[in-house]
Design an enzyme around this catalytic site. Sequence first.
Site, PDB file in Angstrom:
ATOM      1  N   GLY A 289       0.822  -1.192   0.000  1.00  0.00           N
ATOM      2  CA  GLY A 289       0.000   0.000   0.000  1.00  0.00           C
ATOM      3  C   GLY A 289       0.862   1.250   0.000  1.00  0.00           C
ATOM      4  O   GLY A 289       2.056   1.213   0.294  1.00  0.00           O
ATOM      5  N   GLY A 290       0.244   2.371  -0.347  1.00  0.00           N
ATOM      6  CA  GLY A 290       0.950   3.644  -0.307  1.00  0.00           C
ATOM      7  C   GLY A 290       1.362   4.140  -1.676  1.00  0.00           C
ATOM      8  O   GLY A 290       0.920   3.629  -2.713  1.00  0.00           O
ATOM      9  N   GLN A 291       2.218   5.151  -1.683  1.00  0.00           N
ATOM     10  CA  GLN A 291       2.587   5.822  -2.918  1.00  0.00           C
ATOM     11  C   GLN A 291       4.094   5.662  -3.155  1.00  0.00           C
ATOM     12  O   GLN A 291       4.633   4.586  -2.944  1.00  0.00           O
ATOM     13  CB  GLN A 291       2.114   7.273  -2.829  1.00  0.00           C
TER      14      GLN A 291
ATOM     15  N   HIS B 140      14.182   4.360  -0.818  1.00  0.00           N
ATOM     16  CA  HIS B 140      14.983   3.514   0.060  1.00  0.00           C
ATOM     17  C   HIS B 140      16.441   3.669  -0.329  1.00  0.00           C
ATOM     18  O   HIS B 140      16.765   3.798  -1.521  1.00  0.00           O
ATOM     19  CB  HIS B 140      14.593   2.041  -0.069  1.00  0.00           C
TER      20      HIS B 140
ATOM     21  N   ILE C 151       5.548   3.896   6.302  1.00  0.00           N
ATOM     22  CA  ILE C 151       4.931   2.585   6.506  1.00  0.00           C
ATOM     23  C   ILE C 151       4.224   2.182   5.221  1.00  0.00           C
ATOM     24  O   ILE C 151       3.483   2.973   4.631  1.00  0.00           O
ATOM     25  CB  ILE C 151       3.916   2.617   7.664  1.00  0.00           C
TER      26      ILE C 151
ATOM     27  N   ALA D 285      10.150   1.960   7.210  1.00  0.00           N
ATOM     28  CA  ALA D 285      11.457   2.509   6.826  1.00  0.00           C
ATOM     29  C   ALA D 285      11.724   3.722   7.703  1.00  0.00           C
ATOM     30  O   ALA D 285      10.997   4.719   7.630  1.00  0.00           O
ATOM     31  CB  ALA D 285      11.474   2.890   5.352  1.00  0.00           C
TER      32      ALA D 285
ATOM     33  N   CYS E 223       5.335   9.827  -0.601  1.00  0.00           N
ATOM     34  CA  CYS E 223       3.984   9.464  -0.153  1.00  0.00           C
ATOM     35  C   CYS E 223       2.923  10.424  -0.676  1.00  0.00           C
ATOM     36  O   CYS E 223       1.836  10.529  -0.096  1.00  0.00           O
ATOM     37  CB  CYS E 223       3.933   9.357   1.365  1.00  0.00           C
TER      38      CYS E 223
END
Length: 212
Positions: free
Chosen positions: A73-75, A79, A145, A159, A175
Amino acid sequence: MNYPVEWRISDSPVDYPQAIAAMEERVAAIRAGTAPELVWLLEHPPLYSAGTSADPRDLVDPGRFPVYETGRGGQYTYHGPGQRVAYVLLDLKRRGADVRVYVCNLEEWLIRTLARFVVKGERRTGRVGIWVDRGGGREDKIAAIGVRVRHWVTFHGIALNVDPDLSHFEGIVPCGIREHGVTSLWDLGLTPTMDDVDCALMATFPEVFGAD
């Protein structure tokens, strides 16, 4: 059969496709009852990952680093070295089978970990992740998250920015939130090692998720 949670720490950066393949394999084993739950602490080489809600317009500099589409999930998120990623593979069937509670627990885990370094991490309504109030109306994101759940087994995770190159976030809108920045423990004037952060994560995990 219930096993204690296994902890794994990778000393060298792990390529993203390799990590995804390893998680996929472990999720299947956890579901089959042939392997314990796992928390995997690692770093990645510099990359951007796109969650299921990613808006292509938020990829500002697509040629800067490799870009990976992922099922979490998320945008968009970044990393890279200096960021502690924790991939959390838990069997929610024996932990309440509530994804919303699980995400709240990840937030609480991060908040308690940051408190070990006298940093006040905070939730924000409508914004997943953990934020730090910088004063003067400014607040920056210190931890992201992104989760996926398959047959009630979780993967992907969190992260936490320890000491990444914050300029690397400039290639995306992290995000999908344009009005706020990002920070790290070192950006806040602290100097923990990655080992320090790992110790804090391992100490606070059972406070939130229960002892093995």
